[in-house]
Scaffold this active site. Sequence first.
Site, mmCIF file in Angstrom:
data_model
loop_
_atom_site.group_PDB
_atom_site.id
_atom_site.type_symbol
_atom_site.label_atom_id
_atom_site.label_comp_id
_atom_site.label_asym_id
_atom_site.label_seq_id
_atom_site.Cartn_x
_atom_site.Cartn_y
_atom_site.Cartn_z
ATOM 1 N N ARG A 171 -2.560 -6.171 -8.483
ATOM 2 C CA ARG A 171 -1.633 -7.445 -8.155
ATOM 3 C C ARG A 171 -1.634 -8.510 -9.480
ATOM 4 O O ARG A 171 -0.748 -9.125 -9.751
ATOM 5 C CB ARG A 171 -1.646 -8.014 -6.725
ATOM 6 C CG ARG A 171 -1.342 -7.005 -5.605
ATOM 7 C CD ARG A 171 -1.642 -7.613 -4.517
ATOM 8 N NE ARG A 171 -3.046 -7.448 -4.459
ATOM 9 C CZ ARG A 171 -3.750 -7.603 -3.251
ATOM 10 N NH1 ARG A 171 -3.161 -8.156 -2.244
ATOM 11 N NH2 ARG A 171 -4.936 -7.550 -3.151
ATOM 12 N N LYS A 210 -16.603 -7.433 5.124
ATOM 13 C CA LYS A 210 -15.453 -7.656 6.152
ATOM 14 C C LYS A 210 -15.724 -6.789 7.505
ATOM 15 O O LYS A 210 -14.928 -6.039 7.573
ATOM 16 C CB LYS A 210 -14.004 -7.212 5.378
ATOM 17 C CG LYS A 210 -13.713 -7.964 4.138
ATOM 18 C CD LYS A 210 -12.301 -7.470 3.935
ATOM 19 C CE LYS A 210 -11.740 -7.663 2.427
ATOM 20 N NZ LYS A 210 -10.806 -6.864 1.875
ATOM 21 N N SER A 214 -2.870 -8.378 2.742
ATOM 22 C CA SER A 214 -3.292 -8.296 4.103
ATOM 23 C C SER A 214 -3.816 -9.548 4.910
ATOM 24 O O SER A 214 -3.510 -9.502 6.139
ATOM 25 C CB SER A 214 -4.442 -6.850 4.089
ATOM 26 O OG SER A 214 -3.771 -6.061 3.822
ATOM 27 N N HIS A 257 0.812 -1.290 0.076
ATOM 28 C CA HIS A 257 0.138 -0.028 -0.022
ATOM 29 C C HIS A 257 0.850 1.207 0.004
ATOM 30 O O HIS A 257 0.529 2.312 -0.824
ATOM 31 C CB HIS A 257 -1.115 -0.029 1.187
ATOM 32 C CG HIS A 257 -1.801 -1.253 1.324
ATOM 33 N ND1 HIS A 257 -2.184 -1.935 2.364
ATOM 34 C CD2 HIS A 257 -2.868 -1.759 0.384
ATOM 35 C CE1 HIS A 257 -2.889 -2.768 1.952
ATOM 36 N NE2 HIS A 257 -3.557 -2.552 0.891
HETATM 37 P P1 ADP Z 1 -9.849 -3.764 -0.236
HETATM 38 O O1 ADP Z 1 -10.694 -4.506 0.610
HETATM 39 O O2 ADP Z 1 -10.588 -2.532 -0.663
HETATM 40 O O3 ADP Z 1 -9.299 -4.769 -1.423
HETATM 41 P P2 ADP Z 1 -7.218 -3.505 0.800
HETATM 42 O O4 ADP Z 1 -6.886 -2.983 1.801
HETATM 43 O O5 ADP Z 1 -6.915 -5.015 0.559
HETATM 44 O O6 ADP Z 1 -8.687 -3.038 0.436
HETATM 45 O O7 ADP Z 1 -6.498 -3.069 -0.827
HETATM 46 C C1 ADP Z 1 -6.551 -1.634 -1.049
HETATM 47 C C2 ADP Z 1 -5.919 -1.362 -2.313
HETATM 48 O O8 ADP Z 1 -4.474 -1.713 -2.203
HETATM 49 C C3 ADP Z 1 -6.538 -2.558 -3.365
HETATM 50 O O9 ADP Z 1 -6.222 -1.630 -4.754
HETATM 51 C C4 ADP Z 1 -5.377 -3.397 -3.653
HETATM 52 O O10 ADP Z 1 -5.559 -3.998 -4.931
HETATM 53 C C5 ADP Z 1 -4.403 -2.412 -3.198
HETATM 54 N N1 ADP Z 1 -3.084 -3.496 -2.732
HETATM 55 C C6 ADP Z 1 -3.198 -4.537 -1.968
HETATM 56 N N2 ADP Z 1 -1.908 -5.165 -1.486
HETATM 57 C C7 ADP Z 1 -0.983 -4.634 -2.506
HETATM 58 C C8 ADP Z 1 0.119 -4.603 -2.638
HETATM 59 N N3 ADP Z 1 0.963 -5.715 -2.143
HETATM 60 N N4 ADP Z 1 0.959 -4.025 -3.703
HETATM 61 C C9 ADP Z 1 0.034 -2.870 -4.225
HETATM 62 N N5 ADP Z 1 -1.173 -2.909 -4.292
HETATM 63 C C10 ADP Z 1 -1.956 -3.509 -3.128
#
Ligand code: ADP
Length: 151
Positions: free
Chosen positions: A92, A42, A130, A18
């Site tokens: 990703r 969630k 995550s 992130h």
């Molecule tokens: P959501 O539940 O909305 O998917 P996340 O917190 O999992 O929220 O992810 C938020 C954003 O960050 C999404 O666009 C996701 O694709 C991106 N993201 C998550 N992990 C990574 C990573 N390792 N590298 C780049 N972007 C990521």
Amino acid sequence: MKRIALFPGSFDPFTKGHEDIVLRGLKIVDEIVVAIGYNSQKQNRYFEIKYMVEKINETFVDIPQVSVVVYNELTASLASQVGATSILRGLRNTTDFEYENSISQVNRDLNPDLETIFLITSPELAALNSSIIREVHRYGGEVQNYLPYTL
Ligand code: ADP
């Protein structure tokens, strides 16, 4: 005019993946608002929202162009409220693509001025996830390497 992007997500927890999207996003827009949402699917978070707000603020303490908000409404409405003209998301893999494709269409229907900007994940961070970090942490494993702040 300042270009503001919203970076919405659950951020449970906020990871180095992130952080990478935020830092790279700042090459495209002037300001980024990291928006922690309560995802209807969630409901139960692992890391408390207040704690995560603190940690994200700590991560970007030297970068005033980044701020953090918590929200519980349509992402498209929040974008209008904070003056954001784009949504920033990381891609990703193809699973992310399928999901993001539909969300971005809906968001643009809801707010025609809102464009979604996708950044392809840096390869060394592409496996970061995550939910896996939560699992590892739950069972006492070391997750510090994946986080841009000290837990
Ligand atoms: P959501 O539940 O909305 O998917 P996340 O917190 O999992 O929220 O992810 C938020 C954003 O960050 C999404 O666009 C996701 O694709 C991106 N993201 C998550 N992990 C990574 C990573 N390792 N590298 C780049 N972007 C990521």
